[in-house]
Design an enzyme around this catalytic site. Structure first.
Site, mmCIF file in Angstrom:
data_model
loop_
_atom_site.group_PDB
_atom_site.id
_atom_site.type_symbol
_atom_site.label_atom_id
_atom_site.label_comp_id
_atom_site.label_asym_id
_atom_site.label_seq_id
_atom_site.Cartn_x
_atom_site.Cartn_y
_atom_site.Cartn_z
ATOM 1 N N ARG A 1 -25.506 20.355 -16.495
ATOM 2 C CA ARG A 1 -26.575 21.197 -15.670
ATOM 3 C C ARG A 1 -25.729 22.575 -15.553
ATOM 4 O O ARG A 1 -25.976 22.572 -14.536
ATOM 5 C CB ARG A 1 -26.576 20.147 -14.235
ATOM 6 C CG ARG A 1 -28.501 20.863 -14.103
ATOM 7 C CD ARG A 1 -28.815 20.308 -12.623
ATOM 8 N NE ARG A 1 -30.398 20.628 -12.524
ATOM 9 C CZ ARG A 1 -30.562 21.557 -11.109
ATOM 10 N NH1 ARG A 1 -29.443 21.242 -10.284
ATOM 11 N NH2 ARG A 1 -31.475 20.821 -10.870
ATOM 12 N N LYS B 1 -29.225 19.931 3.687
ATOM 13 C CA LYS B 1 -29.995 18.771 2.049
ATOM 14 C C LYS B 1 -28.693 19.163 0.878
ATOM 15 O O LYS B 1 -28.513 20.038 0.468
ATOM 16 C CB LYS B 1 -30.972 19.044 1.367
ATOM 17 C CG LYS B 1 -30.857 18.272 0.302
ATOM 18 C CD LYS B 1 -32.817 18.343 -0.456
ATOM 19 C CE LYS B 1 -32.698 17.930 -1.676
ATOM 20 N NZ LYS B 1 -33.623 17.933 -3.028
ATOM 21 N N ASP C 1 -25.904 18.431 -2.166
ATOM 22 C CA ASP C 1 -26.567 18.369 -3.670
ATOM 23 C C ASP C 1 -25.421 17.567 -3.904
ATOM 24 O O ASP C 1 -24.899 18.309 -3.684
ATOM 25 C CB ASP C 1 -27.452 19.229 -3.813
ATOM 26 C CG ASP C 1 -28.544 17.881 -5.041
ATOM 27 O OD1 ASP C 1 -28.614 17.108 -5.138
ATOM 28 O OD2 ASP C 1 -29.644 18.373 -5.546
ATOM 29 N N CYS D 1 -27.536 13.627 -1.026
ATOM 30 C CA CYS D 1 -28.634 13.784 -1.961
ATOM 31 C C CYS D 1 -26.907 14.348 -3.286
ATOM 32 O O CYS D 1 -26.622 14.322 -3.448
ATOM 33 C CB CYS D 1 -29.604 14.966 -2.276
ATOM 34 S SG CYS D 1 -30.658 15.614 -3.989
ATOM 35 N N ASP E 1 -34.580 10.961 -7.248
ATOM 36 C CA ASP E 1 -35.658 12.876 -7.902
ATOM 37 C C ASP E 1 -36.824 11.954 -8.079
ATOM 38 O O ASP E 1 -37.617 12.295 -8.731
ATOM 39 C CB ASP E 1 -34.971 13.290 -8.660
ATOM 40 C CG ASP E 1 -33.486 14.165 -7.875
ATOM 41 O OD1 ASP E 1 -33.863 14.577 -6.880
ATOM 42 O OD2 ASP E 1 -32.989 14.970 -9.141
HETATM 43 C C1 DGJ Z 1 -31.415 17.931 -7.528
HETATM 44 C C2 DGJ Z 1 -32.615 17.112 -5.870
HETATM 45 O O1 DGJ Z 1 -32.522 15.852 -6.030
HETATM 46 C C3 DGJ Z 1 -33.647 18.178 -5.906
HETATM 47 O O2 DGJ Z 1 -34.383 17.164 -5.447
HETATM 48 C C4 DGJ Z 1 -33.625 18.844 -5.484
HETATM 49 O O3 DGJ Z 1 -32.451 19.447 -4.711
HETATM 50 C C5 DGJ Z 1 -32.453 20.019 -6.934
HETATM 51 N N1 DGJ Z 1 -31.273 19.164 -7.624
HETATM 52 C C6 DGJ Z 1 -32.181 21.608 -7.072
HETATM 53 O O4 DGJ Z 1 -31.513 21.215 -7.898
#
Ligand code: DGJ
Length: 728
Positions: A442, A475, A477, A525, A547
């Site tokens: 990514r 959140k 990630d 996440c 997701d």
């Molecule tokens: C991955 C997460 O699971 C999504 O919900 C979102 O926050 C995206 N990343 C943002 O880049």
């Protein structure tokens, strides 16, 4: 007293509410005698049966001891007579890899010690737990293993981990140090595990345990979407309500392995811990190493009881902080509403539209920082993009406040974009191996959390955003897996330590942040559920489950997740229809019904809702405020299995059994199908319950014995029942 030691027979009996786990020292070895339904304390020595089956395996001490290959061991080691998979393997200073652990001593402690640097189940007072520490030692090398058994009797679990110490005079290298290993005397079990991928996490697979090794694992530098760090062994007929089931769950977020193997004498060995393929660890004399913790629980009443035991433990003695007990806010996350395209005006329009809907918190997801307009830049540059948000996050927060909305934001702190100021300043701050390309996932690399300066930088960045108290939710990630796992901070012979040191670094960073910002709700996440594990739950009480926000797909994902993890940990949002991932067109009620099974919120653009839908949002937000506690803390029963049936159904029952929220979704219409009725569980048989939306009343025994009629027509149709006890 949960731990009983008999000095005559050298037996240890660990009792939880419904189970016993029994060990005995014989010939200096710590043998496993029993794990199953609770037994009275006593002498169970006869459980051990020595059959003298050599089959090419040597007898210890030239005839005077066991055929080690044929006895059940608590912490098997490689190098002497046990030729099965070991829990511990080391490389000695002389190049050999023999460990021969024998009983030295033991102690029984009140309470539960902390595991340095690692997440773990905790207790609130010493009365909740007793801990047995058995010290084993190799008399030649001086390597010691302290085996910890923490018995939380009322929680019906015990936890295990090991502390390995180098008591010798030269460095040794750990090649394998599992958290727990259990020997079973037969192989008549099914293995249940989770498998999946991004957007299709935690599907359930069940198959017989066979001769040979069955392993689920991750070498991805994350517990991963692909497997989950737990293993269940179930008697072949075990179902939701009956049969024996054994679980071991690892409290860890990095690379792991869980294995069950049927052996030559039709016995089985199961183990769980750090993935040995990923790992080696140099121990200097006098140093020690702690394995992550594994949680062991037994159910004699099928999978449902097992899950409820784990849910209760994880919700109340693994998750911490204010939001362990407090109702989580109804949030609206902007990701699927905006993706990377928003500015202050758009956020204000959405906020205006949220007001009066009952939404309590608005989450700005990715792209509020640096120069980020797509996924190809700026991770690491954690300062507000003033082109998008000219008045900063404080400007947004001040706009939201009078609307009754709190503000939350997204971070991906562990990552760095090559196209970022941070990378330009510190190109060596990412995991990498000199001379090799740095593979981007990514468009990003992973920061080297083994480095204290990187952890300090991240602490400062996150802190700078949180310290004025305006942000109420984060959140966190993590959007790729590890490759080129190397850290220049470590010498060549320690590179096998990088992944685990990364996690020790991450845990240290998280401990500082959650400790310093106790009022912030953190949500974990990793592209959805790529790190949905008990390790992360210690720091963050909820996880973005997947997701894939499609309600129909979520039925399976959430069902699979519920095997081990509580509903309160599963973030579940009502998203738009057609769904952005699958294109499914699903009624609003069905999306609500499924999202209510987790930590509830919305993932859509409220400005696109019709008036009728706005009214529905208002009603469901109000319903959640009223029933959120029951939904989060009640006992969860899986009633219909979406992996095997053309519907899914479940219910959650309050602790006092006076309220039951039940859901049903029809996933596939069969023409002229059966009369469908959903029998509930967990109610009081004699009580009278009124269903809130129809006003009908039923007896608990009717609801559990016969059940409620459910529709058999119209695909993706659902029913939400709310049953409340009323007086006769
Ligand atoms: C991955 C997460 O699971 C999504 O919900 C979102 O926050 C995206 N990343 C943002 O880049």
């Amino acid at each position: 007293m949960s731990i009983y030691f008999d000095p005559q027979t050298l037996q240890f009996q660990l009792n939880t509410r419904t189970s016993s786990y029994i060990m005995q020292v014989r010939n200096g070895f710590l043998l496993h005698l029993y794990w199953g339904a609770r037994l009275q304390n006593g002498d169970h020595s006869y459980f051990f049966r020595e059959q003298g089956r050599a089959a090419f395996s040597p007898r210890m001490e030239n005839g005077g001891g066991f055929i080690l290959d044929d006895v059940p061991l608590e912490y098997p080691c490689w190098g002497r007579g046990d030729l099965r998979t070991p829990a511990l393997e080391v490389r000695n200073p002389d190049g050999s890899n023999i460990v021969d652990l024998r009983y030295e001593s033991h102690e029984i402690l009140p309470g539960k010690p902390r595991i340095p640097g690692l997440p773990a189940v905790y207790v609130e007072n010493d009365g909740e737990c007793e801990t047995l520490v058995v010290r084993l030692r190799d008399g030649v090398s001086g390597v010691e293993a302290d085996l910890y058994y923490c018995v939380l009797e009322e929680y019906d679990v015990l936890t295990r981990y090991a502390r390995i110490r180098n008591g010798g005079t030269d460095a040794v290298r750990l090649l394998r140090a599992m958290s727990a290993s259990v020997d079973f005397d037969h192989t008549r079990y099914d293995i249940l595990s989770n498998y999946g991928t991004h957007c299709r996490e935690r599907q359930i697979e069940r198959h017989p345990l066979q001769h040979g090794r069955f392993t689920i694992s991750s070498r991805r530098g994350a517990s991963s979407h692909v497997h989950n760090p737990f293993l269940l062994l179930a008697s072949p007929t075990a179902d939701e309500t009956s049969g024996e089931v054994y679980a071991s769950v690892l409290v860890y977020s990095g690379s792991f392995a869980a294995e069950a193997a049927g052996g030559q004498f039709d016995a089985a060995r199961a183990m769980i811990g750090l993935n040995p393929e990923e790992f080696s660890w140099k121990l200097e004399p006098g140093e020690d190493f702690f394995t992550p913790e594994s949680v062991l629980t037994y159910s004699g009443e099928g999978l449902g009881y097992l899950s409820r035991t784990l849910h209760h433990l994880f919700r109340t003695r693994l998750c911490r902080g204010k939001y362990r007990d407090a109702r989580r806010p109804v949030l609206l996350n902007l990701w699927e509403a905006c993706y990377f395209n928003f500015d202050e005006e758009k956020i204000k329009r959405i906020a205006d539209s949220c007001a009066e809907l009952g939404v309590e918190l608005l989450v700005i997801d990715d792209a509020w920082f640096g120069e980020r307009n797509s996924d190809n830049s700026s991770l690491g540059d954690w300062y507000v993009n003033r082109k998008k948000l000219p008045h900063g996050l404080e400007g947004v927060e001040e706009y939201l406040k009078p609307l009754g909305l709190d503000l939350g934001i997204w971070f991906e702190p562990e990552m760095i974009s090559p196209n970022s100021d941070l990378y330009r300043a510190h190109p060596d701050w990412c995991l990498h191996v000199d001379g090799r390309p740095r593979s981007e996932g990514r468009n990003q690399l992973i920061l080297d959390l083994c480095r204290p300066e990187v952890r300090d930088y991240l602490y400062d960045c996150v802190s700078a955003v949180l310290k004025d108290g305006r942000i109420k939710y984060v959140k966190w990630d993590y959007n790729r897996n590890m490759t080129e796992v190397g850290s220049p901070t470590l010498p060549a012979d320690r590179q096998g330590e990088v992944t685990h040191r990364y996690y020790l670094g991450l845990y240290e960073l998280l401990e500082r942040l959650v400790g310093d910002y106790p009022d912030v709700l953190f949500e974990s996440c990793s592209g959805g559920g790529g790190r949905f594990d008990a390790g992360m739950l210690y720091y963050m009480p909820q996880v973005w489950t997947s997701d894939n926000s499609d309600a129909i797909e979520r039925l399976r994902i959430q069902y699979g997740t519920s095997l081990v993890y509580p509903l309160s940990a599963m973030s579940a949002h009502v998203s738009a229809s057609p769904n952005h991932q699958t294109g499914h067109v699903t009624p609003f009620e069905t999306r609500v019904c499924v999202a209510l099974t987790g930590s509830f919120g919305f993932e859509l653009d409220p400005t696109a809702l019709s008036d009728a839908e706005r009214e529905q949002v208002r009603q469901v937000a109000a319903l959640h405020k009223e029933l959120g506690e029951v939904l989060a803390t009640g006992d969860y029963y899986r009633l219909r299995n979406p992996f095997e049936e053309t519907c899914s159904a479940w219910c959650t029952v309050s602790a006092d059994r006076s309220v039951c929220v039940a859901g049903y979704v029809l996933t596939h219409v069969r023409m002229y199908g059966n009369n469908e009725r959903i029998a509930l569980r967990g109610l009081k048989p004699d009580a009278l319950y009124r269903e809130r939306f129809t006003g009908e009343t039923y007896r608990g025994d009717e609801l559990m014995g016969f059940g409620l009629h459910a529709p058999t027509t119209l695909e993706y149709r659902s029913i939400l029942w709310v049953l409340e006890e009323v007086s006769d």
